[in-house]
Design a protein around this motif. Structure first.
Motif, mmCIF file in Angstrom:
data_model
loop_
_atom_site.group_PDB
_atom_site.id
_atom_site.type_symbol
_atom_site.label_atom_id
_atom_site.label_comp_id
_atom_site.label_asym_id
_atom_site.label_seq_id
_atom_site.Cartn_x
_atom_site.Cartn_y
_atom_site.Cartn_z
ATOM 1 N N TYR A 159 1.166 0.329 -12.656
ATOM 2 C CA TYR A 159 1.924 0.468 -11.381
ATOM 3 C C TYR A 159 3.198 0.117 -11.516
ATOM 4 C CZ TYR A 159 -1.928 2.088 -8.310
ATOM 5 O OH TYR A 159 -2.923 2.653 -7.696
ATOM 6 N N GLY A 163 7.214 1.937 -10.768
ATOM 7 C CA GLY A 163 8.451 1.122 -9.906
ATOM 8 C C GLY A 163 7.507 0.359 -8.878
ATOM 9 N N VAL A 164 6.282 -0.074 -8.890
ATOM 10 C CA VAL A 164 5.646 -0.744 -7.888
ATOM 11 C C VAL A 164 5.252 -2.130 -8.434
ATOM 12 C CG1 VAL A 164 3.736 -0.456 -6.424
ATOM 13 C CG2 VAL A 164 4.933 1.285 -6.735
ATOM 14 N N GLU A 260 9.077 12.052 -0.977
ATOM 15 C CA GLU A 260 9.491 10.543 -0.873
ATOM 16 C C GLU A 260 10.144 10.329 0.649
ATOM 17 O OE1 GLU A 260 11.511 8.406 -3.813
ATOM 18 O OE2 GLU A 260 10.491 9.505 -5.519
ATOM 19 N N PRO A 294 5.825 8.271 -6.805
ATOM 20 C CA PRO A 294 5.331 6.886 -6.383
ATOM 21 C C PRO A 294 4.336 6.960 -5.330
ATOM 22 C CG PRO A 294 7.265 7.645 -5.309
ATOM 23 C CD PRO A 294 7.052 8.552 -6.467
ATOM 24 N N LYS A 298 4.983 1.790 -2.390
ATOM 25 C CA LYS A 298 6.337 1.646 -2.897
ATOM 26 C C LYS A 298 7.409 1.543 -1.916
ATOM 27 C CE LYS A 298 10.172 3.302 -5.830
ATOM 28 N NZ LYS A 298 10.668 4.339 -6.899
#
Length: 472
Positions: A159, A163-164, A260, A294, A298
């Motif tokens: 993850y 970016g998590v 997103e 993502p 996120k």
């Protein structure tokens, strides 16, 4: 310049029309076309961009240009029934789907599982052998209910790459993603509560909801663009929803990717009304573009998202290793796990942790994504060649599901039954809704290897669909 690039484009158009270049096939590299046509690289680029504008080819990041299918695509409105009030699960067809899933005599176009030779079987086998050699006693003992620390660390690292930030201590290891989703539902709902699902959605989610006596309200998943965030917000304002179970990354069966901005809107709408978001992120690693989208986590600022996933589609379906994670729900998830299966088997956990630590995970993933992307185009092109006029097919952005809207007069249930008689497994569209919708739809899996047998099967299904259409 314009005459030169148009000459190159027309040459390639002709090859596509004549079938020299077929749907799903990679076009020659820009440099190679430049050499062959004796033009500059800039002219070759302009020719390819023109073909992309015309819808004849598509660019795939870090891979090149590919011929697009000529199959008519589904429109965004094709999978949007009218919004209706919450109700208990009332789709009797869901009770019979297991009969098909357990049959071994079918060509499994109904099973959303990649061909085993597309998965890193040798690496997994080596990891199992190392585990038994080095950690035999631990592998044969019961695991802790939360799961082995090494595996939880590896999941957190995956993850982190998108970016998590995930704390390994919030992860609960499960027997696949479906157990994770069931545990999440048991942790946050009680019988009679209202949950929000997409429509269409994976029939397994409908079965999990039915098992807990929950009521369902459905939000449209738009073909191509995913969850309708505005409609979701309106539904939450109208109904007392306890939890939402969503598949924003490559919804099964449509294959759409929620953008997103819409993901942010969905998370914000749920957080504002105290709705727990249960995300099925099973297909997140299978983006055809190669860019891992993502998860909803996120965009979560209040800890209201429970993320569920699995290695079943990317490493080894039979090992049945998944997870659920959510910082505010770890205790409840762990209690639910203890009261159901106690713990996930030790050997699969340790073997996958070993594999992730010692192998380049992304290399076989890139191969799998490329093959699934090419398959989706091959399937679409075969459907365009062999199925009745009016058949429309989704253009998934990832995963391995194709969603078909059948020609006028063809019902998915009738085609499903006829296909069984031919030894071919499919799934009728009405399985993917609480309301028995999508009676003129069908889901196919494109996870198997493409070969002559596969083309023959799609040709046979198309001929059967045509007979059903003419009979009507």
């Amino acid at each position: 310049m314009s005459l030169l690039y148009e000459r190159v484009a027309e040459s390639l158009r002709g090859q596509i029309r004549r079938g020299v270049l077929r749907a799903g096939e990679r076009l020659p590299s820009l440099r190679r076309v430049g050499r062959q046509q004796q033009v500059s690289l800039a002219t070759a680029v302009e020719a390819y961009v023109q073909l992309e504008r015309e819808g004849l080819v598509e660019a795939r990041p870090r891979s090149g240009y590919y011929v697009r299918s000529t199959a008519p695509p589904l429109s965004g409105a094709a999978s949007r029934p009218a919004v209706r009030a919450p109700r208990p699960m009332r789709n009797p067809a869901l009770l019979g789907v297991l009969d098909v899933l357990t049959r071994s005599d079918l060509l499994p176009l109904h099973a959303a599982t990649p061909a085993l030779d597309l998965l890193p079987a040798a690496g997994i086998a080596a990891a199992v052998a190392r585990t038994m050699r080095r950690h035999r006693d631990e592998a044969l003992r019961y695991a802790a209910p939360q799961g082995h620390p090494d595996l939880r660390l590896q999941i957190a690292r995956r993850y982190a790459q998108c970016g998590v930030d995930v704390d390994p201590d919030e992860i609960v290891v499960t027997a696949g993603a479906m157990e994770a989703i069931s545990l999440a539902l048991r942790s946050v709902t009680r019988s009679g509560d209202v949950v929000l699902l997409e429509t269409p959605t994976y029939y397994g989610l409908l079965q999990a909801v039915a098992a807990l006596g929950l009521r369902v309200v459905e939000v449209p998943n738009r073909v191509g663009t995913g969850i309708d965030a505005a409609q979701l917000d309106a539904l939450l304002a109208r109904h007392d929803v306890r939890a939402a179970v969503l598949v924003p990354n490559f919804n099964n069966p449509v294959g759409s990717l929620t953008g997103e901005a819409d993901k942010q809107a969905v998370v914000a709408a749920c957080a504002a009304r105290g709705v727990v978001l249960i995300e099925d992120d099973l297909y997140g690693e299978l983006a055809y573009s190669g860019e891992r989208p993502p998860p909803l986590r996120k965009f979560d600022r209040k800890g209201g998202v429970i993320t569920c996933g699995s290695f079943s589609k990317t490493l080894a379906p039979g090992l049945r290793v998944g997870w659920a994670l959510g910082p505010h729900w770890t205790g409840e998830l762990l209690r639910a796990k203890c009261f159901s299966s106690v713990a996930t088997a030790s050997l699969p956990q340790l073997a996958i942790a070993d594999y992730l630590a010692h192998h380049d995970v992304d290399r076989p993933l890139r191969r799998l994504r490329r093959e699934l992307s090419a398959n989706a185009q091959r399937w679409r092109e075969a459907i365009a060649r062999h199925w009745p006029a009016g058949t429309r097919v989704s253009e998934p952005a990832g995963g391995m599901a194709l969603w078909l809207e059948l020609a006028d007069g063809v019902e998915g249930g009738a085609l499903f039954e006829a296909a069984l008689g031919q030894g071919i497994g499919t799934l009728p569209g009405h399985l993917f809704s609480n309301r028995d919708d999508y009676r003129h739809h069908l889901r196919l899996s494109c996870g198997l290897r493409w070969d002559a047998k596969m083309e023959q099967a799609l040709r046979a299904l198309g001929a059967t669909a045509d007979r059903l259409r003419r009979r009507k």
